[in-house]
Write a protein that holds these residues in place. Structure first.
Motif, PDB file in Angstrom:
ATOM      1  N   VAL A 102     -59.890 -20.192 -12.159  1.00 42.54           N
ATOM      2  CA  VAL A 102     -60.780 -20.743 -11.132  1.00 42.54           C
ATOM      3  C   VAL A 102     -61.081 -22.214 -11.409  1.00 42.54           C
ATOM      4  CG1 VAL A 102     -63.119 -20.631 -10.188  1.00 42.54           C
ATOM      5  CG2 VAL A 102     -61.814 -18.528 -10.528  1.00 42.54           C
ATOM      6  N   LEU A 103     -61.355 -22.555 -12.664  1.00 40.80           N
ATOM      7  CA  LEU A 103     -61.666 -23.945 -13.008  1.00 40.80           C
ATOM      8  C   LEU A 103     -60.473 -24.865 -12.774  1.00 40.80           C
ATOM      9  CD1 LEU A 103     -63.787 -23.534 -16.275  1.00 40.80           C
ATOM     10  CD2 LEU A 103     -64.584 -24.107 -13.979  1.00 40.80           C
ATOM     11  N   VAL A 104     -59.283 -24.379 -13.096  1.00 41.88           N
ATOM     12  CA  VAL A 104     -58.079 -25.184 -12.860  1.00 41.88           C
ATOM     13  C   VAL A 104     -57.898 -25.438 -11.366  1.00 41.88           C
ATOM     14  CG1 VAL A 104     -55.562 -25.179 -12.980  1.00 41.88           C
ATOM     15  CG2 VAL A 104     -56.905 -24.481 -14.971  1.00 41.88           C
ATOM     16  N   LEU A 105     -58.083 -24.394 -10.558  1.00 44.31           N
ATOM     17  CA  LEU A 105     -57.944 -24.551  -9.109  1.00 44.31           C
ATOM     18  C   LEU A 105     -59.016 -25.495  -8.556  1.00 44.31           C
ATOM     19  CD1 LEU A 105     -57.168 -20.863  -8.048  1.00 44.31           C
ATOM     20  CD2 LEU A 105     -55.587 -22.794  -8.063  1.00 44.31           C
ATOM     21  N   GLN A 106     -60.254 -25.333  -9.011  1.00 42.07           N
ATOM     22  CA  GLN A 106     -61.328 -26.212  -8.549  1.00 42.07           C
ATOM     23  C   GLN A 106     -61.055 -27.665  -8.919  1.00 42.07           C
ATOM     24  OE1 GLN A 106     -64.905 -24.589 -10.270  1.00 42.07           O
ATOM     25  NE2 GLN A 106     -65.394 -23.424  -8.426  1.00 42.07           N
ATOM     26  N   THR A 107     -60.622 -27.878 -10.152  1.00 35.73           N
ATOM     27  CA  THR A 107     -60.344 -29.239 -10.604  1.00 35.73           C
ATOM     28  C   THR A 107     -59.220 -29.868  -9.794  1.00 35.73           C
ATOM     29  OG1 THR A 107     -61.044 -28.658 -12.849  1.00 35.73           O
ATOM     30  CG2 THR A 107     -59.717 -30.649 -12.595  1.00 35.73           C
ATOM     31  N   THR A 112     -58.051 -33.814  -6.187  1.00 34.45           N
ATOM     32  CA  THR A 112     -57.185 -34.357  -5.139  1.00 34.45           C
ATOM     33  C   THR A 112     -58.008 -34.941  -4.000  1.00 34.45           C
ATOM     34  OG1 THR A 112     -55.462 -32.736  -5.671  1.00 34.45           O
ATOM     35  CG2 THR A 112     -55.344 -33.812  -3.516  1.00 34.45           C
ATOM     36  N   TYR A 113     -59.063 -34.227  -3.611  1.00 40.54           N
ATOM     37  CA  TYR A 113     -59.919 -34.717  -2.522  1.00 40.54           C
ATOM     38  C   TYR A 113     -60.553 -36.055  -2.888  1.00 40.54           C
ATOM     39  CZ  TYR A 113     -63.848 -35.070   0.698  1.00 40.54           C
ATOM     40  OH  TYR A 113     -64.747 -35.525   1.624  1.00 40.54           O
ATOM     41  N   VAL A 114     -61.103 -36.139  -4.102  1.00 39.41           N
ATOM     42  CA  VAL A 114     -61.754 -37.375  -4.532  1.00 39.41           C
ATOM     43  C   VAL A 114     -60.738 -38.513  -4.621  1.00 39.41           C
ATOM     44  CG1 VAL A 114     -62.941 -38.509  -6.452  1.00 39.41           C
ATOM     45  CG2 VAL A 114     -63.625 -36.215  -5.737  1.00 39.41           C
ATOM     46  N   ARG A 124     -66.585 -44.316 -11.542  1.00 41.30           N
ATOM     47  CA  ARG A 124     -67.987 -44.046 -11.868  1.00 41.30           C
ATOM     48  C   ARG A 124     -68.118 -42.848 -12.799  1.00 41.30           C
ATOM     49  NH1 ARG A 124     -68.601 -45.731  -6.321  1.00 41.30           N
ATOM     50  NH2 ARG A 124     -68.466 -43.579  -5.574  1.00 41.30           N
ATOM     51  N   VAL A 125     -67.269 -41.849 -12.591  1.00 40.38           N
ATOM     52  CA  VAL A 125     -67.288 -40.686 -13.479  1.00 40.38           C
ATOM     53  C   VAL A 125     -66.868 -41.085 -14.892  1.00 40.38           C
ATOM     54  CG1 VAL A 125     -66.211 -38.454 -13.964  1.00 40.38           C
ATOM     55  CG2 VAL A 125     -66.899 -39.031 -11.628  1.00 40.38           C
ATOM     56  N   ALA A 126     -65.829 -41.912 -14.980  1.00 39.65           N
ATOM     57  CA  ALA A 126     -65.358 -42.359 -16.294  1.00 39.65           C
ATOM     58  C   ALA A 126     -66.415 -43.190 -17.011  1.00 39.65           C
ATOM     59  CB  ALA A 126     -64.071 -43.169 -16.133  1.00 39.65           C
ATOM     60  N   ALA A 127     -67.175 -43.974 -16.250  1.00 44.58           N
ATOM     61  CA  ALA A 127     -68.202 -44.824 -16.858  1.00 44.58           C
ATOM     62  C   ALA A 127     -69.364 -44.011 -17.415  1.00 44.58           C
ATOM     63  CB  ALA A 127     -68.715 -45.832 -15.835  1.00 44.58           C
ATOM     64  N   THR A 128     -69.566 -42.823 -16.878  1.00 46.48           N
ATOM     65  CA  THR A 128     -70.671 -41.964 -17.340  1.00 46.48           C
ATOM     66  C   THR A 128     -70.119 -40.674 -17.949  1.00 46.48           C
ATOM     67  OG1 THR A 128     -70.855 -40.965 -15.129  1.00 46.48           O
ATOM     68  CG2 THR A 128     -72.234 -42.887 -15.586  1.00 46.48           C
ATOM     69  N   TRP A 129     -69.027 -40.807 -18.695  1.00 51.73           N
ATOM     70  CA  TRP A 129     -68.334 -39.619 -19.175  1.00 51.73           C
ATOM     71  C   TRP A 129     -69.180 -38.779 -20.130  1.00 51.73           C
ATOM     72  CZ3 TRP A 129     -67.325 -38.780 -24.348  1.00 51.73           C
ATOM     73  CH2 TRP A 129     -67.488 -39.877 -25.204  1.00 51.73           C
ATOM     74  N   ARG A 130     -70.081 -39.405 -20.864  1.00 55.89           N
ATOM     75  CA  ARG A 130     -70.905 -38.626 -21.785  1.00 55.89           C
ATOM     76  C   ARG A 130     -71.822 -37.662 -21.024  1.00 55.89           C
ATOM     77  NH1 ARG A 130     -70.862 -40.395 -27.059  1.00 55.89           N
ATOM     78  NH2 ARG A 130     -69.933 -42.453 -27.423  1.00 55.89           N
ATOM     79  N   ALA A 131     -72.558 -38.205 -20.062  1.00 55.53           N
ATOM     80  CA  ALA A 131     -73.455 -37.360 -19.269  1.00 55.53           C
ATOM     81  C   ALA A 131     -72.661 -36.362 -18.429  1.00 55.53           C
ATOM     82  CB  ALA A 131     -74.332 -38.220 -18.370  1.00 55.53           C
TER      83      ALA A 131
END
Length: 205
Positions: A102-107, A112-114, A124-131
């Motif tokens: 399920v996680l693989v499919l969701q990812t 792909t959508y993003v 932005r996700v990479a910049a806040t990778w810790r959180a």
């Protein structure tokens, strides 16, 4: 939001229709009491007459809420059905394998959508990778608990016991955010707790 909280009742119905799961009277009573408690919390102390509730059922927002609850319920039922199709000796392992798929499919789907619609979001996700990583880890652990529950117990029972999450949410908001506890929240918490206790007594009895 309030109508989405009917997912526990819907889960019992779908699990009976799809999986043939049957519940004791005490578990059903626990589900009803627990749902009443969650609705008390979701309504925020507002008082609605039976007529107002009946009228609101046909409103678009209510239909969306009911649809959301139905989809969450079906997710639990389908997860249980997926684990039943695996031939591993350990139900926990079956749950974790199902979760991994399920996680693989969701990812893949969300990634792909993003990438297509909002490519800047990746930066932005990479910049806040810790959180982001901490949130993702906690979410994955929570999902592992849900999937393990679905694999080892009736879906509706897992859903009603899982309502204790509202207790933790309100507890953390009180301790960490210093948010005051309101009277309707106390009522909702008592009902949720009573519902969980009834459901567990029915399952163990």
């Amino acid at each position: 939001t309030a109508f989405a909280k009917t997912e526990t009742v819907q889960a019992a119905i779908f699990a009976w229709l799809v999986l043939g799961e049957r519940l004791t009277g005490l578990v059903v009573a626990g589900i009803c009491v627990g749902v009443a408690g969650v609705l008390a919390l979701a309504l925020g102390g507002r008082k609605l007459s039976p007529r107002e509730i009946a009228t609101s059922l046909v409103q678009p927002a209510a239909l969306c809420g009911l649809g959301t609850g139905a989809l969450f319920s079906l997710t639990g039922v389908m997860v249980k059905r997926a684990t039943l199709h695996l031939t591993m000796p350990d139900p926990v392992a079956e749950a974790l394998v199902t979760l991994l798929v399920v996680l693989v499919l969701q990812t893949a789907m969300l990634g792909t959508y993003v990438a297509v619609r909002e490519p800047k979001t990746w930066g932005r996700v990479a910049a806040t990778w810790r959180a982001s990583g901490q949130v993702g880890l906690l979410a994955a652990l929570g999902s592992a608990c849900w999937f393990t529950g679905f694999a080892t117990a009736p879906v509706a029972l897992v859903r009603v016991v899982g309502q204790v999450e509202v207790l933790f949410t309100l507890g953390f908001s009180r301790l960490m955010l210093r948010e005051p506890t309101k009277s309707h929240e106390v009522l909702g918490l008592l009902l949720v707790t009573a519902g969980v206790v009834l459901a567990l007594l029915g399952a163990l009895g």
